[in-house]
Design a protein around this motif. Sequence first.
Motif, PDB file in Angstrom:
ATOM      1  N   PHE A 146       0.848  -1.197   0.000  1.00 32.17           N
ATOM      2  CA  PHE A 146       0.000   0.000   0.000  1.00 32.17           C
ATOM      3  C   PHE A 146       0.878   1.240   0.000  1.00 32.17           C
ATOM      4  O   PHE A 146       1.919   1.277   0.646  1.00 32.17           O
ATOM      5  N   ALA A 147       0.457   2.254  -0.734  1.00 41.04           N
ATOM      6  CA  ALA A 147       1.141   3.545  -0.732  1.00 41.04           C
ATOM      7  C   ALA A 147       0.176   4.592  -0.193  1.00 41.04           C
ATOM      8  O   ALA A 147      -0.977   4.654  -0.606  1.00 41.04           O
ATOM      9  N   PHE A 148       0.651   5.393   0.756  1.00 40.26           N
ATOM     10  CA  PHE A 148      -0.135   6.470   1.361  1.00 40.26           C
ATOM     11  C   PHE A 148       0.533   7.798   1.033  1.00 40.26           C
ATOM     12  O   PHE A 148       1.732   7.960   1.213  1.00 40.26           O
ATOM     13  N   TYR A 149      -0.254   8.741   0.516  1.00 37.69           N
ATOM     14  CA  TYR A 149       0.265  10.048   0.122  1.00 37.69           C
ATOM     15  C   TYR A 149      -0.337  11.139   1.016  1.00 37.69           C
ATOM     16  O   TYR A 149      -1.398  11.667   0.725  1.00 37.69           O
ATOM     17  N   PRO A 150       0.346  11.498   2.121  1.00 39.73           N
ATOM     18  CA  PRO A 150      -0.165  12.557   2.989  1.00 39.73           C
ATOM     19  C   PRO A 150      -0.121  13.929   2.305  1.00 39.73           C
ATOM     20  O   PRO A 150      -0.902  14.807   2.640  1.00 39.73           O
ATOM     21  N   THR A 151       0.805  14.103   1.364  1.00 40.74           N
ATOM     22  CA  THR A 151       0.875  15.319   0.545  1.00 40.74           C
ATOM     23  C   THR A 151       1.186  14.888  -0.886  1.00 40.74           C
ATOM     24  O   THR A 151       1.460  13.723  -1.146  1.00 40.74           O
ATOM     25  N   LYS A 152       1.172  15.838  -1.814  1.00 40.56           N
ATOM     26  CA  LYS A 152       1.473  15.505  -3.211  1.00 40.56           C
ATOM     27  C   LYS A 152       2.941  15.163  -3.421  1.00 40.56           C
ATOM     28  O   LYS A 152       3.303  14.546  -4.410  1.00 40.56           O
ATOM     29  N   ARG A 153       3.783  15.586  -2.500  1.00 42.93           N
ATOM     30  CA  ARG A 153       5.217  15.374  -2.669  1.00 42.93           C
ATOM     31  C   ARG A 153       5.799  14.282  -1.772  1.00 42.93           C
ATOM     32  O   ARG A 153       6.967  13.938  -1.910  1.00 42.93           O
ATOM     33  N   SER A 189       4.155 -11.957   6.209  1.00 47.67           N
ATOM     34  CA  SER A 189       4.201 -11.578   7.614  1.00 47.67           C
ATOM     35  C   SER A 189       4.018 -10.072   7.792  1.00 47.67           C
ATOM     36  O   SER A 189       4.681  -9.272   7.148  1.00 47.67           O
ATOM     37  N   THR A 190       3.109  -9.689   8.681  1.00 47.80           N
ATOM     38  CA  THR A 190       2.918  -8.272   8.999  1.00 47.80           C
ATOM     39  C   THR A 190       3.815  -7.852  10.161  1.00 47.80           C
ATOM     40  O   THR A 190       3.827  -6.697  10.550  1.00 47.80           O
ATOM     41  N   VAL A 191       4.585  -8.822  10.709  1.00 50.56           N
ATOM     42  CA  VAL A 191       5.495  -8.516  11.813  1.00 50.56           C
ATOM     43  C   VAL A 191       6.716  -7.748  11.312  1.00 50.56           C
ATOM     44  O   VAL A 191       7.226  -6.863  11.974  1.00 50.56           O
ATOM     45  N   ALA A 192       7.190  -8.084  10.096  1.00 52.08           N
ATOM     46  CA  ALA A 192       8.379  -7.421   9.556  1.00 52.08           C
ATOM     47  C   ALA A 192       8.157  -6.961   8.120  1.00 52.08           C
ATOM     48  O   ALA A 192       8.792  -7.445   7.196  1.00 52.08           O
ATOM     49  N   PRO A 193       7.239  -6.012   7.916  1.00 51.77           N
ATOM     50  CA  PRO A 193       7.017  -5.510   6.558  1.00 51.77           C
ATOM     51  C   PRO A 193       8.135  -4.561   6.142  1.00 51.77           C
ATOM     52  O   PRO A 193       8.887  -4.075   6.972  1.00 51.77           O
ATOM     53  N   ARG A 194       8.231  -4.304   4.852  1.00 53.19           N
ATOM     54  CA  ARG A 194       9.172  -3.308   4.355  1.00 53.19           C
ATOM     55  C   ARG A 194       8.474  -1.954   4.364  1.00 53.19           C
ATOM     56  O   ARG A 194       7.314  -1.847   3.990  1.00 53.19           O
ATOM     57  N   LEU A 195       9.207  -0.934   4.780  1.00 48.55           N
ATOM     58  CA  LEU A 195       8.662   0.415   4.863  1.00 48.55           C
ATOM     59  C   LEU A 195       9.462   1.329   3.960  1.00 48.55           C
ATOM     60  O   LEU A 195      10.675   1.295   3.961  1.00 48.55           O
ATOM     61  N   GLY A 196       8.774   2.126   3.159  1.00 49.21           N
ATOM     62  CA  GLY A 196       9.456   3.040   2.260  1.00 49.21           C
ATOM     63  C   GLY A 196       8.880   4.440   2.357  1.00 49.21           C
ATOM     64  O   GLY A 196       7.722   4.631   2.689  1.00 49.21           O
ATOM     65  N   VAL A 197       9.722   5.430   2.056  1.00 48.62           N
ATOM     66  CA  VAL A 197       9.279   6.823   2.007  1.00 48.62           C
ATOM     67  C   VAL A 197       9.540   7.326   0.592  1.00 48.62           C
ATOM     68  O   VAL A 197      10.634   7.109   0.056  1.00 48.62           O
TER      69      VAL A 197
END
Length: 201
Positions: A146-153, A189-197
Motif C-alpha cells: 500500500f502507498a499512502f500520500y499525505p501530501t502531493k510530494r 508476515s505483517t510482523v516485519a514488513p518493508r517500509l518506504g518513504v
Amino acid sequence: MKKLLLSLVAVSALAFGAQAQTEKGKILLGGGVGFNSTKIEGASKSDINFNILPSVGYFVSDNIAIGTGVGYDYDKQVSKGLLNQSFEVAPFGRYYVGLSDQFKFFGQLSVPMSFGNYKDVDDVTGDVGDKLGTSTKIGVQLAPGFAFYPTKRIGIEVSVDGLGYHNLALKDEATGVKSTSETFGLNASTVAPRLGVMFHF
C-alpha cells in the motif's frame, strides 16, 4: 541461543511532475538498504547480512511502471561457516490501483537474480578463508503493498515479500561439481514488513 536482530529496510522513490504520481511518463528513482546481525552463542562473531539495491523505473502507462534494481549483497554466516558476496539485478513491473486520493494498492512482480562467490568462514573466530565456489540465484517474486500520500510530494509505502520462487545453483571451485536447490513459498508476515518513504517532485 541469544539472537540480536537489527533490520533496516528503506525504499524511496521520486516522481517528477506536478500531476499524479503514477501517471504515464513519470520516473521512479528509489532503492533499498538492509542490515541484519544475529549473535551466535559460542562464537566471537555474529552472522551479518548487508544489502543495497538502488532502482529506477518508468511509467509506460498510467499506474503501470517497469524498471530494474542493481545492487550488492554481503551475507556472512559464521554459524554455517560461509560468506557469500553477490552482484544483484532485479527487473520489476509494478501496477497501482487507486483506492482514494491518498491511498493506492500496488502489486510488484520482480525477477531477482544474483551472481557471486562463496568462501569458507571459521565458525569460532569469523575469519574468512579460501574461495569455495560460485553461486547463481534466480527467482520470481510477487509482492503486494500500500502507498499512502499525505501530501502531493511525500508518499509512504508498506509491503511484504508475498509469493516467491527461487533457484540456487552452487559450483564447487575444486571439483567443478554443481548442486541446486529450489524454494517456493508465501511470506506475508505483517510482523516485519518493508517500509518506504517516497518524495515526489
